[in-house]
Design an enzyme around this catalytic site. Structure first.
Site, PDB file in Angstrom:
ATOM      1  N   LYS A   1      26.664  56.793  63.104  1.00 48.35           N
ATOM      2  CA  LYS A   1      25.711  57.236  64.130  1.00 48.35           C
ATOM      3  C   LYS A   1      26.394  57.821  65.359  1.00 48.35           C
ATOM      4  O   LYS A   1      25.841  58.693  66.027  1.00 48.35           O
ATOM      5  CB  LYS A   1      24.873  56.032  64.599  1.00 48.35           C
ATOM      6  CG  LYS A   1      23.669  55.731  63.726  1.00 48.35           C
ATOM      7  CD  LYS A   1      22.802  54.719  64.441  1.00 48.35           C
ATOM      8  CE  LYS A   1      21.670  54.199  63.579  1.00 48.35           C
ATOM      9  NZ  LYS A   1      20.971  53.102  64.236  1.00 48.35           N
ATOM     10  N   LYS A  46      20.876  57.964  51.901  1.00 44.64           N
ATOM     11  CA  LYS A  46      19.689  57.095  51.966  1.00 44.64           C
ATOM     12  C   LYS A  46      18.543  57.778  52.726  1.00 44.64           C
ATOM     13  O   LYS A  46      18.783  58.628  53.594  1.00 44.64           O
ATOM     14  CB  LYS A  46      20.041  55.749  52.610  1.00 44.64           C
ATOM     15  CG  LYS A  46      20.362  55.844  54.072  1.00 44.64           C
ATOM     16  CD  LYS A  46      20.463  54.473  54.724  1.00 44.64           C
ATOM     17  CE  LYS A  46      20.705  54.703  56.215  1.00 44.64           C
ATOM     18  NZ  LYS A  46      20.770  53.543  57.035  1.00 44.64           N
ATOM     19  N   LYS A  86      15.142  57.232  58.911  1.00 47.03           N
ATOM     20  CA  LYS A  86      14.196  57.579  59.974  1.00 47.03           C
ATOM     21  C   LYS A  86      14.730  58.705  60.840  1.00 47.03           C
ATOM     22  O   LYS A  86      13.970  59.455  61.429  1.00 47.03           O
ATOM     23  CB  LYS A  86      14.000  56.360  60.890  1.00 47.03           C
ATOM     24  CG  LYS A  86      13.139  55.278  60.337  1.00 47.03           C
ATOM     25  CD  LYS A  86      12.795  54.323  61.485  1.00 47.03           C
ATOM     26  CE  LYS A  86      12.920  52.892  61.063  1.00 47.03           C
ATOM     27  NZ  LYS A  86      13.455  51.996  62.055  1.00 47.03           N
TER      28      LYS A  86
HETATM   29  P1  TYM Z   1      15.919  49.696  60.671  1.00 53.07           P
HETATM   30  O1  TYM Z   1      14.827  49.808  61.674  1.00 53.07           O
HETATM   31  O2  TYM Z   1      16.902  50.817  60.559  1.00 53.07           O
HETATM   32  O3  TYM Z   1      15.325  49.475  59.234  1.00 53.07           O
HETATM   33  C1  TYM Z   1      14.348  48.501  58.973  1.00 53.07           C
HETATM   34  C2  TYM Z   1      14.567  47.894  57.607  1.00 53.07           C
HETATM   35  O4  TYM Z   1      14.474  48.900  56.594  1.00 53.07           O
HETATM   36  C3  TYM Z   1      15.619  48.835  55.747  1.00 53.07           C
HETATM   37  N1  TYM Z   1      15.925  50.198  55.284  1.00 53.07           N
HETATM   38  C4  TYM Z   1      15.953  50.579  53.999  1.00 53.07           C
HETATM   39  N2  TYM Z   1      15.749  49.901  52.860  1.00 53.07           N
HETATM   40  C5  TYM Z   1      15.839  50.600  51.699  1.00 53.07           C
HETATM   41  N3  TYM Z   1      16.121  51.922  51.635  1.00 53.07           N
HETATM   42  C6  TYM Z   1      16.336  52.650  52.766  1.00 53.07           C
HETATM   43  N4  TYM Z   1      16.590  53.933  52.697  1.00 53.07           N
HETATM   44  C7  TYM Z   1      16.256  51.965  54.015  1.00 53.07           C
HETATM   45  N5  TYM Z   1      16.407  52.364  55.295  1.00 53.07           N
HETATM   46  C8  TYM Z   1      16.203  51.264  56.060  1.00 53.07           C
HETATM   47  C9  TYM Z   1      16.721  48.270  56.630  1.00 53.07           C
HETATM   48  O5  TYM Z   1      17.758  47.705  55.872  1.00 53.07           O
HETATM   49  C10 TYM Z   1      15.949  47.250  57.443  1.00 53.07           C
HETATM   50  O6  TYM Z   1      15.815  46.045  56.726  1.00 53.07           O
HETATM   51  N6  TYM Z   1      19.295  46.666  62.697  1.00 53.07           N
HETATM   52  C11 TYM Z   1      18.020  46.690  62.030  1.00 53.07           C
HETATM   53  C12 TYM Z   1      16.916  46.022  62.833  1.00 53.07           C
HETATM   54  C13 TYM Z   1      17.217  44.628  63.278  1.00 53.07           C
HETATM   55  C14 TYM Z   1      17.214  43.466  62.436  1.00 53.07           C
HETATM   56  C15 TYM Z   1      17.499  42.382  63.312  1.00 53.07           C
HETATM   57  C16 TYM Z   1      16.982  43.265  61.087  1.00 53.07           C
HETATM   58  C17 TYM Z   1      17.511  44.213  64.534  1.00 53.07           C
HETATM   59  N7  TYM Z   1      17.675  42.877  64.551  1.00 53.07           N
HETATM   60  C18 TYM Z   1      17.606  41.081  62.813  1.00 53.07           C
HETATM   61  C19 TYM Z   1      17.082  41.956  60.595  1.00 53.07           C
HETATM   62  C20 TYM Z   1      17.380  40.888  61.454  1.00 53.07           C
HETATM   63  C21 TYM Z   1      17.624  48.138  61.812  1.00 53.07           C
HETATM   64  O7  TYM Z   1      18.037  49.015  62.525  1.00 53.07           O
HETATM   65  O8  TYM Z   1      16.689  48.314  60.873  1.00 53.07           O
END
Ligand code: TYM
Length: 328
Positions: free
Chosen positions: A117, A197, A200
């Site tokens: 990123k 992948k 967003k």
């Molecule tokens: P974020 O907002 O990027 O994504 C949310 C969740 O979606 C999953 N994900 C995917 N799963 C399958 N295929 C994909 N292409 C894909 N893209 C995203 C991510 O693995 C995630 O589970 N850092 C985290 C948010 C966070 C968090 C936490 C999660 C902050 N604190 C504590 C768990 C526990 C994030 O940016 O997710």
């Protein structure tokens, strides 16, 4: 089993960009299942969102919309606590303590998401430190299970390492959490490039299907999705990554096994397969969006405030223990 003995589940989503089928199939579908078995806590991580520049009005809107997405997908606020990260100050407080006591530059330098990123010198210090705040999110509630997509595995591993290190050096304060990853759907790939992948923050909207995409837009995206050479509908990630990804999406949304789908499309071409998948996706989005639009901002605000009230004492108890152990 009493609530206090139940295992705790914690996960979160950033209120940025377009919540897409990857987020839904990788993370949220797990939550839907887990909320029936465990003490479940689902966060909208707005402090993580500000690691990159945000527009204030847009951020406020997205925070509410992510909570509505949780609800419309089927998270039941009577079973699970849905809250906004910035409502509980202990998250940033614990992150600071972990930063100083146990997190090391060498840990964070290994994080692949930061490397992906942070292309520019303008990357914020917060973006670099993002995984420590995520560790604080998880550790504050004595979490046992963290249901996420595959891309978050490294961050959950870091949370485990920091917890172990703290417990060893300063005395027990944290449960050691474990990541939970779906067998299928842990890494949904981009429709425009099955080697990357679904994301967003993808440059092109052709990469993803957002849960709030108009169904007719989603249909077009599926019909234009990249396919592989040949014409067989076969699950073969190495040689047919594009069709394998579409088969995964189809299988999870229609609740049909991949084998069953392969049989159904034997002797048929990509056109027939995509037409049917487009119909499945379109129906899913239509049903989902009816529910989404029926939820008001006020309902979400009420859920946020009720959840925060229940969660603050848990967060405070952990933080007090941590501070005592450190002599603060
Ligand atoms: P974020 O907002 O990027 O994504 C949310 C969740 O979606 C999953 N994900 C995917 N799963 C399958 N295929 C994909 N292409 C894909 N893209 C995203 C991510 O693995 C995630 O589970 N850092 C985290 C948010 C966070 C968090 C936490 C999660 C902050 N604190 C504590 C768990 C526990 C994030 O940016 O997710």
């Amino acid at each position: 089993m009493s609530i206090s003995k139940q295992l705790t589940v914690f996960s979160g989503v950033q209120p940025t960009g377009n919540f897409h089928l990857g987020n839904y199939l990788g993370a949220l579908t797990q939550w839907l299942d887990l909320q029936h078995k465990y003490h479940s806590i689902f966060c909208v991580v707005d402090y993580h969102a500000i690691t990159v520049p945000q527009n204030a009005a847009n951020l406020k809107r997205q925070v509410l919309d992510i909570a509505k997405i949780y609800l419309a997908a089927g998270i039941n606020p009577r079973r699970a606590l849905i809250f906004r990260q910035s409502d509980i100050a202990e998250h940033t407080e614990l992150a600071w303590i972990l930063n100083c006591a146990v997190a090391r530059m060498s840990d964070l330098n290994k994080m692949t998401q930061f490397k992906d990123k942070a292309g520019s010198k303008n990357a914020s210090v917060g973006l670099f430190d993002y995984p420590v705040l995520m560790a604080a999110d998880i550790l504050l509630y004595q979490t046992d299970i963290v249901p996420v997509g595959e891309d978050q595995l490294q961050h959950v591993e870091l949370a485990r390492d920091l917890a172990k290190r703290f417990n060893q050096q300063f005395g027990h304060a944290f449960t050691i959490p474990e990541a939970k990853i779906n067998k299928e759907g842990a890494r949904i790939m981009g429709l425009d490039d099955p080697t990357k992948k679904m994301s967003k923050s993808a440059a092109s909207p052709a990469n993803y299907i957002a849960l709030l995409d108009k169904p007719e837009t989603a249909v077009k995206k599926i019909k234009r999705a990249v396919t592989d050479s040949g014409s067989d509908i076969k699950y073969d990630v190495k040689n047919k990554p594009a069709i394998s990804n579409l088969l995964t999406i189809y299988s999870l949304l229609a609740n049909k096994s991949i084998k069953e789908l392969e049989r159904k499309y034997t002797g048929k071409g990509y056109g027939d397969f995509k037409n049917d998948l487009a119909e499945v996706v379109s129906k899913f989005l239509t049903d989902f969006q009816i529910k989404f639009h029926n939820i008001s901002d006020r309902q979400v605000a009420k859920i946020f405030s009720q959840s925060a009230k229940k969660l603050r004492p848990i967060a405070r108890t952990t933080l007090n223990k941590v501070k005592t152990n450190l002599g603060l």
